[in-house]
Design an enzyme around this catalytic site. Structure first.
Site, PDB file in Angstrom:
ATOM      1  N   ASN A   9       0.698  -1.238   0.134  1.00  0.00           N
ATOM      2  CA  ASN A   9      -0.128   0.149  -0.243  1.00  0.00           C
ATOM      3  C   ASN A   9       0.952   1.143   0.024  1.00  0.00           C
ATOM      4  OD1 ASN A   9      -1.942   1.667   1.048  1.00  0.00           O
ATOM      5  ND2 ASN A   9      -1.916   0.862   2.585  1.00  0.00           N
ATOM      6  N   TRP A  10       0.954   1.672  -1.084  1.00  0.00           N
ATOM      7  CA  TRP A  10       1.741   2.727  -1.750  1.00  0.00           C
ATOM      8  C   TRP A  10       1.384   4.329  -0.384  1.00  0.00           C
ATOM      9  CZ3 TRP A  10       4.078   1.949  -7.025  1.00  0.00           C
ATOM     10  CH2 TRP A  10       4.853   1.095  -7.122  1.00  0.00           C
ATOM     11  N   LYS A  11      -0.565   4.250  -0.795  1.00  0.00           N
ATOM     12  CA  LYS A  11      -0.255   5.611  -0.025  1.00  0.00           C
ATOM     13  C   LYS A  11      -0.213   6.954  -0.707  1.00  0.00           C
ATOM     14  CE  LYS A  11      -0.460   3.167   4.838  1.00  0.00           C
ATOM     15  NZ  LYS A  11      -0.550   3.412   6.213  1.00  0.00           N
ATOM     16  N   HIS A  96      -9.734   0.800   4.973  1.00  0.00           N
ATOM     17  CA  HIS A  96      -8.371   1.411   5.626  1.00  0.00           C
ATOM     18  C   HIS A  96      -8.854   2.481   6.365  1.00  0.00           C
ATOM     19  CE1 HIS A  96      -4.052   2.550   6.536  1.00  0.00           C
ATOM     20  NE2 HIS A  96      -4.194   1.544   5.410  1.00  0.00           N
ATOM     21  N   GLU A  98      -7.593   4.297   8.164  1.00  0.00           N
ATOM     22  CA  GLU A  98      -6.705   5.781   7.446  1.00  0.00           C
ATOM     23  C   GLU A  98      -8.247   6.813   6.722  1.00  0.00           C
ATOM     24  OE1 GLU A  98      -3.359   5.696   5.235  1.00  0.00           O
ATOM     25  OE2 GLU A  98      -2.026   5.371   7.126  1.00  0.00           O
ATOM     26  N   GLU A 168      -5.257  -4.769  10.791  1.00  0.00           N
ATOM     27  CA  GLU A 168      -4.054  -3.328  10.935  1.00  0.00           C
ATOM     28  C   GLU A 168      -4.721  -2.803  12.322  1.00  0.00           C
ATOM     29  OE1 GLU A 168      -2.305  -2.670   6.935  1.00  0.00           O
ATOM     30  OE2 GLU A 168      -4.170  -0.898   6.890  1.00  0.00           O
ATOM     31  N   GLY A 174       2.585   2.813  10.732  1.00  0.00           N
ATOM     32  CA  GLY A 174       3.026   4.264  10.973  1.00  0.00           C
ATOM     33  C   GLY A 174       4.001   4.860  12.142  1.00  0.00           C
ATOM     34  N   SER A 214       3.341  -1.221  10.350  1.00  0.00           N
ATOM     35  CA  SER A 214       4.779  -1.806  10.530  1.00  0.00           C
ATOM     36  C   SER A 214       5.386  -2.938  10.414  1.00  0.00           C
ATOM     37  CB  SER A 214       5.328  -1.029  11.545  1.00  0.00           C
ATOM     38  OG  SER A 214       5.117   0.091  12.511  1.00  0.00           O
ATOM     39  N   GLY A 235       2.485  -1.300   4.120  1.00  0.00           N
ATOM     40  CA  GLY A 235       3.121   0.332   3.941  1.00  0.00           C
ATOM     41  C   GLY A 235       4.441   0.867   3.795  1.00  0.00           C
ATOM     42  N   GLY A 236       5.068   1.791   4.584  1.00  0.00           N
ATOM     43  CA  GLY A 236       5.608   2.699   4.599  1.00  0.00           C
ATOM     44  C   GLY A 236       7.105   1.401   3.795  1.00  0.00           C
TER      45      GLY A 236
END
Ligand code: 13P
Length: 256
Positions: A9-11, A96, A98, A168, A174, A214, A235-236
């Site tokens: 997930n590159w957001k 998600h 977010e 999640e 994050g 994470s 993610g990151g």
């Protein structure tokens, strides 16, 4: 046996130019290994380029980060399932944290999107998870059950089985603080047992549950070593093609 599913997930990161350099680097590392489902989930703007570059690489699938529950019409800024299908998108993230926290999505909007995704034969990845306050308040089970029951309401057993669940925990996203393998396994086992109640045990056995929050090269193997963890939503650490390739390899190795 459930096939491992690792998703990036590159957001709101990665331009079209960055996408163009990412995909060949990733494929050079993994060599189109089809034993694991790898899903790239770029921003909408990078989907056409990603689709073009993935080409015949069978291991790589495309996902979108969001979609409208509506088919078409006056919904400025929204993207429909049919528009995603046209770009060879197979998966779509729904709910998600977010989107729930920053864009006001509720279990009801999540449910409408799940129905729309299945109608368009897109596979939804339903994201669920508790906040730190909910964990500290002993509400993990209640929160996950509510998000599952309301999110999956009205879907038939086949649709539920083809939905991917991403657990999640919001406090792990994050923050660099992942759930321990034991904490994640406990939540995944709860989710699987609840799916058995909502649908039936055979559906729960086949449904895939990813862990997200994470995930990185150093913890992917240990997390994926848990019996009810079938994949990761990253993610990151997915923004670096070499790191993401290492995570996919670690996930596969953990299940061998
Ligand atoms: P991080 O891997 O950056 O914690 O993000 C997890 C996530 O939200 C994936 O959807």
């Amino acid at each position: 046996m459930r096939k491992v599913i690792i998703a990036a997930n590159w957001k709101m990161n990665m331009t079209v130019a960055e996408t163009a350099s990412y995909i060949p680097t990733f494929l050079a590392e993994t060599g189109d290994d089809t034993e694991v489902d790898v899903v790239l989930i770029p921003p909408f703007t990078s989907l056409p380029k990603a689709s073009e570059l993935i080409g015949e690489a069978y291991s790589l699938k495309l996902g979108a980060q969001n979609m409208s529950a509506q088919k078409s019409g006056a919904f400025t800024g929204e993207v429909s399932a049919a528009m995603l299908r046209e770009l060879f998108v197979r998966y779509v993230l729904v709910g998600h944290s977010e989107r729930r926290q920053l864009f006001g999505e509720t279990d009801q909007t999540v449910n409408a999107k799940l129905h729309a995704a299945h109608e368009a034969t897109l596979k939804p990845i339903l994201c669920i998870g508790e906040t730190l306050a909910e964990r500290d308040g002993g509400q993990v089970e209640a929160v996950l059950m509510r998000q599952l029951r309301e999110g999956l309401a009205g879907l038939d057993h086949k649709q539920i089985q083809e939905t991917v669940i991403a657990y999640e925990p919001v406090w792990a996203i994050g923050t660099g603080r992942n759930a321990t393998p034991a904490q994640a396994q406990e939540a995944h086992a709860l989710i699987r047992s609840e799916i058995g109640q909502i649908a039936e045990p055979a559906v729960a056995e086949r449904l895939r549950i990813q862990y997200g929050g994470s995930v990185k090269v150093s913890n992917a193997g240990e997390l994926l070593g848990q019996p009810d963890i079938d994949g990761a939503l990253v993610g990151g650490a997915s923004l670096d093609p070499r790191d993401f390739a290492e995570i996919a390899k670690a996930a596969k190795a953990a299940k061998e």
